[in-house]
Design an enzyme around this catalytic site. Structure first.
Site, PDB file in Angstrom:
ATOM      1  NE  ARG A 162      -5.876   2.355   2.771  1.00  0.00           N
ATOM      2  CZ  ARG A 162      -5.505   1.106   2.978  1.00  0.00           C
ATOM      3  NH1 ARG A 162      -5.333   0.661   4.215  1.00  0.00           N
ATOM      4  NH2 ARG A 162      -5.302   0.285   1.973  1.00  0.00           N
TER       5      ARG A 162
ATOM      6  CG  HIS B 191      -0.512   0.775   8.034  1.00  0.00           C
ATOM      7  ND1 HIS B 191      -0.750   1.730   7.074  1.00  0.00           N
ATOM      8  CD2 HIS B 191      -1.364  -0.250   7.753  1.00  0.00           C
ATOM      9  CE1 HIS B 191      -1.690   1.298   6.242  1.00  0.00           C
ATOM     10  NE2 HIS B 191      -2.073   0.100   6.648  1.00  0.00           N
TER      11      HIS B 191
ATOM     12  CB  SER C 102      -0.947   0.008   1.206  1.00  0.00           C
ATOM     13  OG  SER C 102      -0.216  -0.092   2.421  1.00  0.00           O
TER      14      SER C 102
ATOM     15  CE1 TYR D 288       2.035  -4.905   6.788  1.00  0.00           C
ATOM     16  CE2 TYR D 288       4.213  -5.016   7.745  1.00  0.00           C
ATOM     17  CZ  TYR D 288       3.364  -4.553   6.767  1.00  0.00           C
ATOM     18  OH  TYR D 288       3.837  -3.732   5.784  1.00  0.00           O
TER      19      TYR D 288
ATOM     20  CG  ASP E 298     -20.273  -0.107   3.780  1.00  0.00           C
ATOM     21  OD1 ASP E 298     -20.533   0.535   2.749  1.00  0.00           O
ATOM     22  OD2 ASP E 298     -19.246  -0.808   3.920  1.00  0.00           O
TER      23      ASP E 298
ATOM     24  CB  THR F 207     -13.799   3.491   5.780  1.00  0.00           C
ATOM     25  OG1 THR F 207     -12.726   4.381   6.145  1.00  0.00           O
ATOM     26  CG2 THR F 207     -14.895   3.591   6.828  1.00  0.00           C
TER      27      THR F 207
ATOM     28  CD  GLU G  38       0.091   4.852   7.862  1.00  0.00           C
ATOM     29  OE1 GLU G  38       0.566   4.165   6.921  1.00  0.00           O
ATOM     30  OE2 GLU G  38      -0.859   4.466   8.537  1.00  0.00           O
TER      31      GLU G  38
ATOM     32  CB  THR H 267      -2.646  -4.308   0.161  1.00  0.00           C
ATOM     33  OG1 THR H 267      -2.873  -3.642  -1.091  1.00  0.00           O
ATOM     34  CG2 THR H 267      -1.176  -4.196   0.523  1.00  0.00           C
TER      35      THR H 267
END
Length: 379
Positions: free
Chosen positions: A212, A258, A50, A262, A152, A179, A241, A71
């Site tokens: 995000r 982030h 990303s 992972y 949503d 989101t 970031e 991703t």
């Protein structure tokens, strides 16, 4: 192309590249954040995560024929440009969704444990009901969380059962943000949560963002936390970031770089999904299973007593405070942005709940409760 080795340039943080593609490709790994157009000259396939913006400036001089993103999100990909150039594209939706769900469960369980409270007694709102949001809702229901609110807007136009953002923020004890990041269309998520929305949060609410960073306006969140000490915030994603606002980080209960998705399973699954997509595009067979690329776990099983708590098992698999401490230490360095990326690049091996088998003298209902959290049943 299928008869010859293809040329692949890939983000160095994508695992198992050699094992999955080495027999078919010449692979060059690069720093995904600093990747330049010059590095793609004469390359057939680009694989990113990303942090790489894949667009016309990056690809204009290349002969790239296939782009893969290992991703869930695709907001870093200019899909319209790829389509206009006849470049095939594939991503990995859902590859690390379970890892993000388990990050949420770990963080929330830790915070509630300190307060002597249970997740099952809370009203949880999920903002963004995609791959992660859907799985989080399902896992919450399975462990006994009765009150789950879903927000949503695009999905609400097609099906019942959704609540407005205003209602969710005003009525939920816990708000989980999952989101995508969009700036256009009828329902943009950029700065979806600003001062006006933050003011709606209940007393002692928990706000978690593992979607995000820019879905929450960082300056407004900082101001909110400076004024309201009752709100607890968990941030895995940050608006700018790899820059992390140190003032905001100091006020956040759990701050991580982030890495919610992972897990080793999540990252390898992302590569595996790209392998299948690329081999299908090349009309080549792909006969391996995901398990073929996963090593055995360090702790295969645990024998537990009937008094075991899910959080005890979670801590064997993943303790979010390890990542929290690492990020806070990184923010004190001379180049914290570089340290942020280094934490991601050199991330330790982390497994998902399912990698841990639970054995012991448990009643059937107790065993089922642990399985509902996501752990596996041992022999």
């Amino acid at each position: 192309m299928a008869k010859h080795k293809i040329s692949i340039v890939a983000d160095e943080n994508i695992p198992r590249l050699t094992q999955m593609f080495g027999d078919r490709a010449e692979i060059t790994t690069v720093d995904g954040r600093s990747l330049s157009a010059d590095q793609l000259i004469g390359v057939d396939v680009l694989m990113v995560r990303s942090v790489t913006q894949v667009n016309q400036p990056l690809l204009h001089a290349s002969q790239i024929k296939f782009v893969g993103s290992a991703t869930i999100g695709t907001d870093h990909i200019d899909k319209a440009y790829l389509k206009s150039q006849g470049i095939a594209f594939s991503s990995a939706p859902g590859c690390n969704a379970d890892a993000v769900v388990e990050y949420d469960l770990c963080c929330l369980s830790h915070l509630l444990s300190v307060q002597g409270e249970k997740l099952q007694d809370k009203t949880v709102a999920i903002i963004g009901v995609g791959n992660v949001g859907q799985r989080l809702a399902k896992r919450l229901h399975s462990i006994g969380v009765v009150k789950v609110l879903l927000n949503d807007p695009p999905k609400a136009e097609q099906a019942p059962g959704f609540s407005s953002l205003t209602y969710c923020l005003a009525h939920a004890d816990i708000v989980c943000m999952h989101t995508p990041l969009t700036k256009d269309g009828d329902w943009p998520t950029y700065h979806l949560i600003k001062a006006e929305q933050l003011a709606l949060l209940k007393d002692n609410a928990i706000l978690l963002n593992a979607g995000r960073g820019a879905a929450i306006k960082g300056d407004d969140l900082l101001t909110c936390l400076q004024q309201r000490s009752d709100i607890q915030v968990v941030l895995d994603v940050w608006e700018a970031e790899p820059f992390v606002d140190p003032k905001l980080a100091r006020l956040v209960k759990i701050a991580t770089p982030h890495i919610a998705g992972y897990s080793l399973e999540g990252k390898v699954r992302g590569t595996f999904m790209l392998k299948n997509a690329l081999y299908n595009w090349l009309d080549l067979p792909s006969n391996n299973l995901l398990e073929d690329y996963l090593p055995p776990t360090d702790i295969v099983s645990v024998n537990v007593a009937r008094t075991i708590k899910p959080l005890d098992l979670m801590n064997i698999v993943y303790d979010p405070y390890v990542d929290d401490r690492a990020l806070r230490a990184a923010l004190s360095l001379k180049n914290p942005q570089s340290a942020f990326d280094s934490l991601r690049k050199n991330y330790r091996i982390r497994r998902e709940f399912s990698a841990l088998q639970v054995t012991g003298e448990l009643a059937s209902i107790e065993r089922m409760q642990l399985l509902n959290w996501g752990f596996s049943e041992g022999c």
